[in-house]
Design a protein around this motif. Sequence first.
Motif, PDB file in Angstrom:
ATOM      1  N   LEU A 213       0.806  -1.222   0.000  1.00 44.96           N
ATOM      2  CA  LEU A 213       0.000   0.000   0.000  1.00 44.96           C
ATOM      3  C   LEU A 213       0.839   1.273   0.000  1.00 44.96           C
ATOM      4  O   LEU A 213       0.356   2.336  -0.390  1.00 44.96           O
ATOM      5  N   LEU A 214       2.088   1.176   0.425  1.00 41.39           N
ATOM      6  CA  LEU A 214       2.929   2.357   0.551  1.00 41.39           C
ATOM      7  C   LEU A 214       3.516   2.773  -0.790  1.00 41.39           C
ATOM      8  O   LEU A 214       4.067   1.950  -1.523  1.00 41.39           O
ATOM      9  N   ALA A 215       3.420   4.058  -1.086  1.00 36.57           N
ATOM     10  CA  ALA A 215       4.106   4.609  -2.255  1.00 36.57           C
ATOM     11  C   ALA A 215       5.612   4.593  -1.988  1.00 36.57           C
ATOM     12  O   ALA A 215       6.054   4.587  -0.827  1.00 36.57           O
ATOM     13  N   PRO A 216       6.429   4.589  -3.041  1.00 33.15           N
ATOM     14  CA  PRO A 216       7.886   4.491  -2.859  1.00 33.15           C
ATOM     15  C   PRO A 216       8.464   5.531  -1.905  1.00 33.15           C
ATOM     16  O   PRO A 216       9.355   5.221  -1.113  1.00 33.15           O
ATOM     17  N   ASP A 217       7.983   6.769  -1.952  1.00 33.10           N
ATOM     18  CA  ASP A 217       8.503   7.806  -1.059  1.00 33.10           C
ATOM     19  C   ASP A 217       7.542   8.105   0.087  1.00 33.10           C
ATOM     20  O   ASP A 217       7.660   9.151   0.746  1.00 33.10           O
ATOM     21  N   GLY A 218       6.603   7.197   0.322  1.00 32.85           N
ATOM     22  CA  GLY A 218       5.587   7.438   1.338  1.00 32.85           C
ATOM     23  C   GLY A 218       5.996   6.960   2.710  1.00 32.85           C
ATOM     24  O   GLY A 218       7.107   6.466   2.936  1.00 32.85           O
TER      25      GLY A 218
END
Length: 275
Positions: free
Chosen positions: A224-229
């Motif tokens: 669920l996490l974006a790469p820079d999230g």
Amino acid sequence: MGVAPALRQATERLALISATPRLDAELLLAHALEIDRNELLMRQRDLSVPPGFETLLQRRLTGEPIAYITGARDFWTISLRVTPDVLIPRPDSETLIEAALDHFGVRSPARILDLGTGSGALLLAALSQWPQASGVGVDISPAALAVARGNADRLDLSERADFRMGDWAEGMDGSFDLILINPPYIARDVALAGDVLHEPESALFAGADGLDDYRRIAPMLPRLLAPDGMAAIEIGYDQRLSVSTLLADQGLSVAVRHDLAGHDRCLIATLAPSV
């Protein structure tokens, strides 16, 4: 009786059950007068004590939380409607928003996910902070979702806030820049006192060691996490090592942030850099 002596008398009575008796008395009297606390303090000589004040005072003396009596609680920069169907938002949880502010700096998260949204406090605080963001709040309780939707409407944030019934992030797809999570984390045999005695048990307890929901949530985060999230996850003051291990086992990098009392309060989980 005038306002000033009524407040003094109420403060004395509330001191038996509250750590903030004067504040409680002021909030209850302001609610009875249908004004805010600042107006009460500025207009004491002009006001009379309404008959309903004693009823509100009696409710507080039985231990009922102020937020449930008045139906409102301030959180971050917003004011929320709260009912006994949701946890009362607390200043400790603002640590998650502070952690997100530090992570994103001058940037804004585009998509936000709030797991276990309750009153909508974390999601709506984030949306008020970042006007370009949109978000999804998930909760398993229909009653809690009704409170959250009502808060979004009152704050004019409903166009950017989507609330859904769900079991954490089961069946959810997509990539989120910011994930906010305040799950139940109290061990089942812990003796409670104070306001939490009136709050929904389903939002408080998480199995024998308080970790049941972290065990379920941790494996969901990498997809669920974006790469820079980042994910900002509230923890109990003594759970840093145990929850950090659950997150690290999923390949996540973990840092900790303390609340104003200096306690471990928020774990910051990010995708580990690829080698």
